[in-house]
Structure formats: structure tokens, C-alpha cells
Design a protein around this motif. Structure first.
Motif, PDB file in Angstrom:
ATOM      1  N   ARG A  10      15.609  -7.532   0.354  1.00  0.00           N
ATOM      2  CA  ARG A  10      14.662  -8.016  -0.661  1.00  0.00           C
ATOM      3  C   ARG A  10      13.228  -7.956  -0.125  1.00  0.00           C
ATOM      4  NH1 ARG A  10      17.020 -12.696  -1.704  1.00  0.00           N
ATOM      5  NH2 ARG A  10      15.606 -13.934  -0.400  1.00  0.00           N
ATOM      6  N   GLN A  11      13.054  -8.333   1.122  1.00  0.00           N
ATOM      7  CA  GLN A  11      11.718  -8.315   1.715  1.00  0.00           C
ATOM      8  C   GLN A  11      11.189  -6.893   1.847  1.00  0.00           C
ATOM      9  OE1 GLN A  11       9.758 -11.088   2.408  1.00  0.00           O
ATOM     10  NE2 GLN A  11       8.265  -9.411   2.519  1.00  0.00           N
ATOM     11  N   ARG A  12      12.053  -5.952   2.188  1.00  0.00           N
ATOM     12  CA  ARG A  12      11.622  -4.553   2.303  1.00  0.00           C
ATOM     13  C   ARG A  12      11.214  -3.994   0.940  1.00  0.00           C
ATOM     14  NH1 ARG A  12      16.202  -4.105   5.747  1.00  0.00           N
ATOM     15  NH2 ARG A  12      17.255  -2.656   4.317  1.00  0.00           N
ATOM     16  N   ILE A  13      11.921  -4.418  -0.101  1.00  0.00           N
ATOM     17  CA  ILE A  13      11.558  -3.994  -1.463  1.00  0.00           C
ATOM     18  C   ILE A  13      10.174  -4.537  -1.831  1.00  0.00           C
ATOM     19  CG2 ILE A  13      12.116  -4.216  -3.917  1.00  0.00           C
ATOM     20  CD1 ILE A  13      15.096  -4.320  -3.046  1.00  0.00           C
ATOM     21  N   ILE A  14       9.947  -5.807  -1.494  1.00  0.00           N
ATOM     22  CA  ILE A  14       8.641  -6.425  -1.767  1.00  0.00           C
ATOM     23  C   ILE A  14       7.535  -5.678  -1.030  1.00  0.00           C
ATOM     24  CG2 ILE A  14       7.252  -8.520  -1.387  1.00  0.00           C
ATOM     25  CD1 ILE A  14       9.885 -10.109  -1.829  1.00  0.00           C
ATOM     26  N   ASN A  15       7.806  -5.297   0.213  1.00  0.00           N
ATOM     27  CA  ASN A  15       6.809  -4.567   1.001  1.00  0.00           C
ATOM     28  C   ASN A  15       6.421  -3.256   0.332  1.00  0.00           C
ATOM     29  OD1 ASN A  15       6.831  -6.579   2.923  1.00  0.00           O
ATOM     30  ND2 ASN A  15       8.214  -5.496   4.319  1.00  0.00           N
ATOM     31  N   ILE A  16       7.418  -2.551  -0.217  1.00  0.00           N
ATOM     32  CA  ILE A  16       7.130  -1.281  -0.885  1.00  0.00           C
ATOM     33  C   ILE A  16       6.352  -1.524  -2.179  1.00  0.00           C
ATOM     34  CG2 ILE A  16       8.142   0.719  -2.063  1.00  0.00           C
ATOM     35  CD1 ILE A  16       8.321   0.940   0.914  1.00  0.00           C
ATOM     36  N   LEU A  17       6.729  -2.550  -2.924  1.00  0.00           N
ATOM     37  CA  LEU A  17       6.057  -2.842  -4.197  1.00  0.00           C
ATOM     38  C   LEU A  17       4.598  -3.229  -3.998  1.00  0.00           C
ATOM     39  CD1 LEU A  17       8.847  -4.887  -6.043  1.00  0.00           C
ATOM     40  CD2 LEU A  17       7.980  -2.619  -6.684  1.00  0.00           C
ATOM     41  N   GLN A  18       4.292  -3.827  -2.851  1.00  0.00           N
ATOM     42  CA  GLN A  18       2.918  -4.312  -2.649  1.00  0.00           C
ATOM     43  C   GLN A  18       2.175  -3.619  -1.513  1.00  0.00           C
ATOM     44  OE1 GLN A  18       3.272  -8.691  -2.449  1.00  0.00           O
ATOM     45  NE2 GLN A  18       2.635  -8.681  -4.600  1.00  0.00           N
ATOM     46  N   ASP A  19       2.869  -2.785  -0.746  1.00  0.00           N
ATOM     47  CA  ASP A  19       2.204  -2.111   0.366  1.00  0.00           C
ATOM     48  C   ASP A  19       2.946  -0.822   0.705  1.00  0.00           C
ATOM     49  OD1 ASP A  19       0.858  -1.309   2.610  1.00  0.00           O
ATOM     50  OD2 ASP A  19       1.075  -3.182   3.717  1.00  0.00           O
ATOM     51  N   TRP A  20       2.881   0.121  -0.236  1.00  0.00           N
ATOM     52  CA  TRP A  20       3.558   1.401  -0.067  1.00  0.00           C
ATOM     53  C   TRP A  20       2.574   2.351   0.615  1.00  0.00           C
ATOM     54  CZ3 TRP A  20       6.264   4.244  -4.774  1.00  0.00           C
ATOM     55  CH2 TRP A  20       7.194   5.170  -4.272  1.00  0.00           C
ATOM     56  N   ARG A  21       2.920   2.823   1.812  1.00  0.00           N
ATOM     57  CA  ARG A  21       1.998   3.647   2.594  1.00  0.00           C
ATOM     58  C   ARG A  21       2.358   5.126   2.526  1.00  0.00           C
ATOM     59  NH1 ARG A  21      -1.199   0.462   6.367  1.00  0.00           N
ATOM     60  NH2 ARG A  21      -1.196  -1.613   5.418  1.00  0.00           N
ATOM     61  N   PHE A  22       1.323   5.933   2.376  1.00  0.00           N
ATOM     62  CA  PHE A  22       1.471   7.385   2.367  1.00  0.00           C
ATOM     63  C   PHE A  22       0.436   7.989   3.317  1.00  0.00           C
ATOM     64  CE2 PHE A  22       2.560   5.748  -1.782  1.00  0.00           C
ATOM     65  CZ  PHE A  22       3.699   6.442  -2.167  1.00  0.00           C
ATOM     66  N   GLU A  23       0.835   8.973   4.087  1.00  0.00           N
ATOM     67  CA  GLU A  23      -0.156   9.675   4.892  1.00  0.00           C
ATOM     68  C   GLU A  23      -0.868  10.702   4.015  1.00  0.00           C
ATOM     69  OE1 GLU A  23      -0.746  12.356   8.946  1.00  0.00           O
ATOM     70  OE2 GLU A  23       1.218  11.466   8.509  1.00  0.00           O
ATOM     71  N   VAL A  24      -2.185  10.671   4.053  1.00  0.00           N
ATOM     72  CA  VAL A  24      -2.991  11.615   3.277  1.00  0.00           C
ATOM     73  C   VAL A  24      -3.090  12.925   4.047  1.00  0.00           C
ATOM     74  CG1 VAL A  24      -5.267  12.072   2.282  1.00  0.00           C
ATOM     75  CG2 VAL A  24      -4.313   9.745   2.206  1.00  0.00           C
ATOM     76  N   THR A  25      -2.671  14.007   3.418  1.00  0.00           N
ATOM     77  CA  THR A  25      -2.699  15.314   4.083  1.00  0.00           C
ATOM     78  C   THR A  25      -3.927  16.132   3.686  1.00  0.00           C
ATOM     79  OG1 THR A  25      -1.318  16.251   2.332  1.00  0.00           O
ATOM     80  CG2 THR A  25      -0.198  15.403   4.286  1.00  0.00           C
TER      81      THR A  25
END
Length: 415
Positions: free
Chosen positions: A331-346
Motif C-alpha cells: 500500500r505504501q509503495r502504491i502511495i509513493n507512485i501516486l504522489q512521487d512517480w519518478r522518471f529519468e528525462v532523456t
């Protein structure tokens, strides 16, 4: 005694800045000629504001401008400000309206009407416009300029204003040729890069979610520091991400990619809730119908196409297990993605897709009050060719009008 025309002012580039410079110079009694590489002037104006022409913004402030010295804009904006811009266009016949975020548009909602009245004014006051005039050289010879075209035509000028734009939207005529002319006259160029453009990401799952829109927030992260943030409608694309907030952030992303920095994009899908509040929302959804699969329990909460991607990104292998079996850690990992989803900018999309150019002629060698070169007397610059670019929302056009008007007035008066 008849007053002699003050100066032969030649303006290289017939975009927003060039046209305004021409009007200002002619109104100050100069003999004015616009040299335009394309078959007609003002093509880029027609594309602004999605064809409606976002004339300016009622919230003009230096914070909306970028470059190595954003405060440079004060000189031109103080001499030809937002209010004077409105009055300028009202006099030409453009009634205006102010929309969300201070964006100013013509009441007609037609960029073509803006170009129409500008062209009419040029004709009425006697500005000469020469199209299909591709300038290849500007030579400063004994206080007079010789302008040479690719077809070998030559012109003599007392004053020259470079308003050739940047490199964005080459289909509308911008090709960066002004940088070569500026360099030939001794000016330094801050390496240009595309701004107000989509951001590219590397994730393979993007094709699964291309076209998905959501209202959220995004941030540019470099060295674990948040450098820029924007919110609004965000759109996933086949190879990255777009939407008004992303366009705003692309300038910062491009700047740090130029510096060879690792750039991260933080996306917040669910805004307005703390992590604790979001956790309670998820607990309630899982407990109310525990027999639902985990994936199906998110239907109605986030876009359905995002669900399998998001859960896989959260490290959950079996996305179809009963919601009742979700652990606190999952559940905590889901929350992390919903509020802090990280992508590397290429990267960012290239020049054809960009709305404005960042970088350009270094403003340290330009007088901010007159737009005259400090290196070459009687040479002036205005608009996108300079190392000044603005946010979405009319700020770039305001810079074009202001810098163009000041350059034109200064060139005519010789101040």
C-alpha cells in the motif's frame, strides 16, 4: 524647412519583434525597410495561442522570464509595458479580453486579425517590406552597414535591427541564421536549445499509456533538489510526456541536460491529499469491497489504462489478487507512485515541436534600455534572437513587442 529623415533603418526579420520595431522606427521619422526571408511577414504570429494570438499577459513579471540574466527584460518592459501594448493594439483596432491566468487575447479570437492590422499599419505609415530577402552578411563599413542577400542584392543602412528569431518552429521560417550574423559582428551566442516543448522519457511502458490525461503536478529534480514545479493537465505521449505544465518545465529540463546533469521528472497523480489522507482513502476502498481484485479496486479512482502500469511500477507482481490481501508495505509503495512517480528525462522534442528558443545572443553586450549593441554602434537586437525566453501565456510575445518597440524607437532617434 523640411525635416530630413533621421536614419535609414533596416530590420532583418519580419516577425512580431521586427514588425513592432518597424512601426516604432517609422513613427519616429526613420526611413524603414523590413527584409524578410520568407514569402510573407508574420507567419509565426498566426500560430501563437493556438491560432488565437495570446497577445500578452496581465501578470507580466521578471519571474516569467529566463536566460543568463532575466533582469535584462526590465529595460524594455519598463519603456513599453503591458498597458502600452494593450493601447498600441487597441489603436490599431484590436479589442482585447483577459482570460484565465491573465492571458490576453483579441476579442476576435483570431491571430490573423492581429497580423492584418499590423500589416495595414506598415503600409499606411510607409514601411517598405521586401520578402524573399535572405540575408547572408551584414558588414559594418565606416559607420554604415552593407547588407548582402544570397541573391547578391545589397542595401546600405544607417541602423540595423536584428529580429530574426531563434530556431523553434522552422516550418514557420526560424532557422537560426541571425546567430551567424550576430557572431560575424562580434557577439557571443549562448548555445540555443528548444523550450516550451514535450519532455522525452525512456520507459518502455509509455506506449501502453500514451494519450492518458490527468490533472496533476510535475517537478524537475536535479541533484535531489526541486528546481521547478507546475500543475495542470498532463498528458502521456508515445515517447514522453506533455501538457501545459510540462511545457513550462521543459526549459529547466533542457538547461540542465545541456550541462550534462542527470534530470528527473517527479509526477504527482493525486494532488490535494497528504500521504496519510491518501492511505486512508485506499484502506477504505480495499475494505469496502475486499473481494475485488487489487487492479479493479482502482477503477473509478484513476484512469483505467494507468492501473496495471502503476501497480507494476509499485513492485506488485500479482495485480489481480484480492484487495483484502494487500500488505501495508505494498500500500505504501502504491502511495509513493501516486504522489512521487519518478522518471529519468532523456531529452526534449527537437526544434520543429518547440514553441520558443532558449539561449541566443548574450545580453551582457546589449544596452537593456535601448537594445543597442555595446560592441557595434547603431546595431540593435530584439525578440527571440536574444538570450531571453518566457513562460507560456503571452510572455514571449510581450517580450517581442516591448524589445521590438524599444529597438525601433532607439534606432530612429539615435539615443
Amino acid at each position: 524647412m523640411t525635416k530630413q529623415l533621421a536614419n535609414r533603418v533596416f530590420i532583418i526579420g519580419g516577425g512580431a519583434a521586427g514588425i513592432t520595431a518597424a512601426i516604432a522606427a517609422r513613427r519616429n521619422n526613420a526611413e524603414v525597410t523590413i527584409l524578410e526571408r520568407n514569402e510573407r511577414i508574420g507567419r509565426k504570429i498566426l500560430a501563437t495561442g493556438n491560432g488565437r494570438c495570446n497577445l500578452t499577459n496581465s501578470n507580466i513579471h521578471v519571474n516569467h522570464y529566463h536566460g543568463q540574466n532575466p533582469k535584462f527584460v526590465y529595460g524594455a518592459l519598463n519603456r513599453f509595458d503591458y498597458r502600452q501594448t494593450i493601447d498600441f493594439f487597441e489603436h490599431l483596432g484590436i479589442a482585447h479580453k483577459i482570460e484565465e491566468g491573465g492571458k490576453v487575447f483579441p476579442v476576435s479570437n483570431q491571430a490573423s486579425s492581429v497580423l492584418d492590422v499590423l500589416r495595414y499599419e506598415l503600409e499606411q505609415i510607409g514601411v517598405k517590406v521586401i520578402c524573399e530577402a535572405d540575408v547572408c552578411a551584414v558588414k559594418n563599413i565606416k559607420n554604415t552597414f552593407e547588407i548582402v542577400l544570397k541573391d547578391k542584392r545589397k542595401f546600405k543602412a544607417d541602423r540595423v535591427i536584428l529580429t530574426t528569431g531563434g530556431k523553434s518552429s522552422p516550418n514557420l521560417g526560424s532557422n537560426g541564421s541571425g546567430y551567424i550574423l550576430a557572431q560575424s559582428l562580434g557577439h557571443n551566442i549562448i548555445k540555443p536549445f528548444p523550450a516550451l516543448v514535450r519532455i522525452q522519457l525512456a520507459e518502455k511502458f509509455l506506449k501502453q499509456i500514451q494519450g492518458v490525461k490527468f490533472d496533476g503536478e510535475a517537478e524537475i529534480i536535479v541533484d535531489n533538489k526541486s528546481l521547478a514545479r507546475a500543475g495542470g493537465e498532463i498528458l502521456f505521449t508515445q515517447n514522453g510526456i506533455s501538457g501545459p505544465p510540462i511545457l513550462q518545465l521543459s526549459r529547466t529540463a533542457g538547461e540542465y541536460l545541456q550541462k550534462k546533469k542527470k534530470v528527473w521528472l517527479k509526477v504527482t497523480l493525486i494532488t490535494g491529499l497528504t500521504a496519510e489522507q491518501l492511505e486512508q482513502v485506499l484502506i477504505n476502498r480495499f475494505q469496502n469491497q475486499p473481494q475485488k481484485t487489487l487492479a479493479f479496486s482502482f477503477v473509478g479512482f484513476i484512469n483505467k489504462r494507468l492501473i496495471p502500469v502503476l501497480l507494476k511500477e509499485a513492485g506488485i507482481e500479482n495485480i489481480n489478487k484480492p484487495a483484502a490481501e494487500v500488505t501495508a508495505g505494498e500500500r505504501q509503495r502504491i502511495i509513493n507512485i501516486l504522489q512521487d512517480w519518478r522518471f529519468e528525462v532523456t531529452g526534449t522534442d527537437s526544434w520543429p515541436a518547440s514553441q520558443v528558443t532558449a539561449g541566443g545572443v548574450d545580453v551582457k553586450d546589449i544596452n537593456p534600455k535601448t537594445m543597442e549593441s555595446k560592441l557595434v554602434p547603431n546595431l540593435y537586437f530584439a525578440g527571440e534572437i536574444l538570450d531571453i525566453d518566457g513562460d507560456c501565456g503571452g510572455f514571449n510575445l510581450q517580450w517581442a513587442w516591448s524589445s521590438g518597440y524599444v529597438a525601433g524607437e532607439s534606432a530612429a532617434q539615435g539615443d
